[in-house]
Write a protein that holds these residues in place. Structure first.
Motif, PDB file in Angstrom:
ATOM      1  N   GLU A 246       0.845  -1.190   0.000  1.00 57.52           N
ATOM      2  CA  GLU A 246       0.000   0.000   0.000  1.00 57.52           C
ATOM      3  C   GLU A 246       0.885   1.246   0.000  1.00 57.52           C
ATOM      4  N   ASP A 334     -11.616  -3.881  -6.946  1.00 57.80           N
ATOM      5  CA  ASP A 334     -10.374  -3.481  -6.283  1.00 57.80           C
ATOM      6  C   ASP A 334     -10.758  -2.872  -4.937  1.00 57.80           C
ATOM      7  N   ARG A 336     -10.473  -2.588  -0.790  1.00 59.82           N
ATOM      8  CA  ARG A 336      -9.383  -2.724   0.187  1.00 59.82           C
ATOM      9  C   ARG A 336      -9.739  -2.025   1.483  1.00 59.82           C
ATOM     10  N   GLN A 360      -4.316  -5.683   6.412  1.00 60.65           N
ATOM     11  CA  GLN A 360      -4.842  -5.406   5.071  1.00 60.65           C
ATOM     12  C   GLN A 360      -5.805  -6.499   4.661  1.00 60.65           C
ATOM     13  N   ASN A 362      -7.886  -7.404   1.101  1.00 61.96           N
ATOM     14  CA  ASN A 362      -8.108  -7.108  -0.317  1.00 61.96           C
ATOM     15  C   ASN A 362      -9.126  -8.080  -0.893  1.00 61.96           C
TER      16      ASN A 362
END
Length: 808
Positions: A246, A334, A336, A360, A362
């Motif tokens: 990121e 996409d 996140r 994280q 995703n």
């Protein structure tokens, strides 16, 4: 440091083609260097009467003066005893340099003294008046203080820990290092590691604008499989598909090019990537960003920092974002969630402990790639749409959850000795279903497909202990470094194969049933360990010559367990010694030619030879000659380098036993790189680069001799510039860049992908000291292009993102 000392805030292999390219690049170096003074003259020199926007929070006077020097692009020095214990009020708004300094020093018995055209000093004022007398000063290029783990003002970094594991100036480093700063990431709105690297010479992202992997090629070698990623200098040992980076969380991203095993152990010969996260700070920081853009993109991000105690001994940083977005490819999201936190404890000047953690999540899809027919090759039905999805919407998914936990410990034993310990733990899980493409039929419409479902678990931890000793001997200054590091990694995967109907690439109909096999195609676990002992000597002689010596011994081992058969196999149990030697000469005018030799080793591929023996690690070596230009007191850095990089012990077909491989292959990459970074004035910034890569298989029994690595262009070049209209239209900024990639080949070298040029642009405007707006447009002219490896990947079509930022 003595407290009384001032602190300063500042596929063709012909050698003739290589020679021609090097000559052309050297000419480009001369042109860029010669153009810089002219550009500076053309830009109106700012004076103290011109207004600038400052945003400096209330706090210790020393910190505020440092921030002011950086934001105003002036050089400012002061004795710490003069400002110790003094506080200053918030400086926020439009001020001239004179007004800003007056406000910071208001009510204090201090004044500014002009030392020369580019340097100023804070001194005690004569007590003949209640007012502080402030001479007129001129804004000049900044010479700012910088640390290898700290922030960089603008695009030009001059310190780095990546190449040496010590805070040694880049100009004293005999190996090429490219550094992308947070300022560049912000203004270009880079939202993936691939986007971060797009103006960096010698680095080729893999798989287009990838949302599922940080895979890349450096100097012609695929570095992805060797886990080349480091976080704050600690090894981030993760599988290629266990997560992506990121950029918003990073202070800088550094790419060490060429063999790096002398300090980092197991690594591909192309190089490594070290990401420096945003660090805790005592100055208050409060930032919120709201984004909206193409592909129904929506994102909220924030960055917060400050002191947790009155004396600043405890500070923090919290960075995070939430994103919901589609992508160019149909049915591929996409999405996140990311959060990163850190706390720093500094009980005294000698000790610092920073705790770091991030999480994280995703949710995206794996873009497998498209056939060459219809992307880079002719198709009787026309071109395949750029947004074509070859999977099944109800089946495909790529969900990744991971987190890291670590710390950075530093303790100054005395004025000469420093101990550092870096620890990092990584844990990731990937739930991954995808449909892959096969061959197209005679009609060039239908593509065969196969299905895969897999689940990965990846855990690792690493610890690096360093002892640094600084000492003098006669006219020489020495920085000695010895270290011991250890890494463990565990990776487990269970995978199922399956079948699915063909897809019409030009008239797709989704909803086909995916049938997975009842028995796994594979279920295995691999455990690996690496222990390394290294030493490095940096010698500076008479402030002119720099000698760099280094050596490392590694012990590596790995075994794999087939959980379907419960059989455990030893993959390898090897050791390796690698070294590096380099020489730099420092001219007074900022020129620094260098020469170096470095080595690498990379853990061998799985499998055995015809005799049942495990393969040995591959070996890499690089010869590099370069020239840096970093004039004192200017935010300018130019690096030109020529290299020859060779990897040996590559597996190739065993002619006596064609079902097996033998380690007699060799791959060679020769090239030239030019990179210029400059904050030319307080208004104008520039990045220019050129890369030439002549890589090929030089020895092989498989009929591949002469082949180039897939997706690697022979030529790549880029230019980026941005300008702030501080005097004419305060608050307005414009930027634009162009990227050129030459033609390249697929992995088998059976077809070619044409070269292309892509243009990017940005417009930003500061509404108030707190509010700013930015519009980023990538691929302004909507250029349609593709690169190919095992399949072909379209580049992202024209896209735009609007960002509103609020700082308070």
């Amino acid at each position: 440091m003595n407290s009384a000392q001032p602190i300063q805030a500042k596929a063709l292999k012909k050698p003739t083609l290589l020679n021609q390219s090097i000559k052309a690049a050297l000419i480009a170096t001369v042109v860029v260097t010669a153009a810089l003074p002219l550009t500076t003259l053309l830009a109106a020199e700012a004076t103290v009467s011109q207004q600038q926007t400052f945003q400096i929070p209330a706090g210790p006077l020393a910190q505020s003066l440092n921030q002011f020097a950086s934001q105003a692009d002036i050089t400012l020095s002061f004795n710490p005893d003069l400002v110790r214990g003094q506080q200053t009020e918030t400086l926020s708004g439009q001020y001239s340099v004179e007004q800003g300094l007056n406000k910071l020093l208001a009510g204090k018995s201090l004044q500014i003294i002009v030392l020369n055209q580019n340097s100023y000093r804070v001194e005690a004022a004569e007590k003949t008046s209640d007012e502080v007398v402030l001479p007129r000063v001129n804004v000049s290029a900044a010479a700012y203080s910088e640390a290898g783990l700290g922030p960089v003002s603008g695009y030009v970094a001059k310190q780095s820990i990546t190449a040496t594991k010590a805070d040694i100036p880049l100009i004293e480093t005999p190996q090429s290092v490219s550094i992308v700063t947070a300022d560049q990431i912000t203004i270009q709105n880079a939202e993936s590691l691939h986007q971060v690297m797009k103006y960096t010479p010698g680095v080729v992202p893999m798989g287009g604008d990838n949302t599922s992997s940080d895979g890349m090629i450096i100097r012609g070698f695929n570095v992805t499989g060797s886990a080349p990623m480091y976080l704050n200098g600690a090894k981030l040992s993760r599988n290629t598909f266990s997560g992506v980076s990121e950029p918003y969380a990073m202070e800088r991203i550094e790419i060490l090019k060429g063999p790096a095993s002398v300090l980092y152990g197991n690594a591909a010969p192309g190089g490594i990537v070290n990401m420096v996260t945003k660090q805790p700070q005592t100055e208050p920081l409060r930032e919120l960003k709201v984004q909206a853009g193409s592909f129904d993109r929506k994102q909220l991000a924030g960055d917060f920092a400050g002191a947790l105690t009155e004396d600043g001994g405890l500070s923090y940083r919290m960075t995070g974002l939430v994103r919901r977005s589609d992508t160019m490819t149909d049915y591929v999201p996409d999405d996140r969630e990311f959060v990163q936190g850190s706390v720093r404890w500094e009980p005294n000047d000698d000790t610092s402990l920073t705790l770091l953690a991030n999480y994280q999540n995703n949710e995206t899809g794996f873009v497998y790639g498209l056939p060459a027919e219809g992307t880079v090759l002719d198709n009787i039905n026309g071109d395949i749409d750029r947004d074509r999805f070859i999977g099944e919407p109800d089946f495909d998914k790529y969900d990744v959850q991971n987190h890291t936990l670590g710390y950075l410990l530093r303790h100054d034993i005395n004025d000469q000795m420093t101990f550092r310990q870096n620890f990092l733990h990584f844990d990731g899980k990937t739930d991954w279903n995808y449909v892959g493409a096969g061959a197209v039929d005679a009609s060039q419409q239908l593509v065969s497909r196969g299905a895969t479902a897999r689940a990965d678990e990846n855990r690792s931890w690493s610890i690096d202990n360093q002892l640094e000793i600084k000492w003098d001997l006669g006219a020489s200054q020495h920085t000695s470094l010895v270290g011991l590091d250890y890494t463990e990694q565990s990776f487990e995967r269970v995978q199922y194969g399956g079948s699915v109907a063909d897809l019409n690439l030009f008239n797709p109909v989704y909803g086909s049933v995916v049938t997975l096999n009842n028995t796994p195609a594979g279920h295995g676990k691999q455990d690996s360990k690496q222990l390394g002992l290294y030493a490095q000597e940096h010698i500076k002689i008479a402030d002119k010559w720099v000698v760099m010596l280094g050596g490392r011994y590694d012990k590596i081992e790995s075994d794999s367990k087939n959980k379907l058969t419960n059989i455990t196999t030893e993959d390898y149990n090897d050791d390796a010694f690698t070294g590096r030697v380099g020489l730099v000469y420092l001219f007074d005018n900022g020129l620094a030619p260098y020469i170096s030799y470095s080595e690498s080793f990379e853990s061998p591929p799985g499998g055995q030879d015809a005799n049942g023996s495990a393969f040995q690690p591959t070996e890499g070596e690089q010869y590099e000659i370069g020239l840096r230009y970093q004039p004192e007191g200017q935010a300018l850095s130019i690096t030109a380098s020529v290299y020859k990089l060779t990897q040996k012990n590559v597996t190739t077909t065993d002619l006596d036993n064609t079902a097996f491989s033998i380690q007699e292959g060799e791959v060679e990459s020769k090239g030239f790189e030019l990179e210029a970074r400059a904050n030319l004035t307080n208004n104008l910034n520039l990045i220019a680069s050129y890369g030439y890569i002549d890589n090929a298989v030089t020895e092989s029994n498989s009929g591949t001799e002469g082949n180039r690595f897939g997706a690697v262009p022979r030529h790549m070049a880029s230019l980026w510039a941005d300008y702030k209209f501080r005097e004419t239209v305060p608050g307005l900024g414009l930027g634009a860049g162009a990227r050129y990639y030459g033609r390249s080949y697929n992995l088998a070298n059976t077809y070619e992908a044409p070269g292309f040029t892509v243009v990017d642009a940005v417009v930003n405007y500061s509404l108030t000291p707190e509010w700013s707006l930015a519009l980023n447009i990538n691929n302004v002219f909507d250029k349609e292009y593709a690169t190919c490896s095992y399949a072909c990947f379209y580049g992202v079509e024209r896209s735009a993102v609007v960002t509103a930022t609020y700082n308070w």
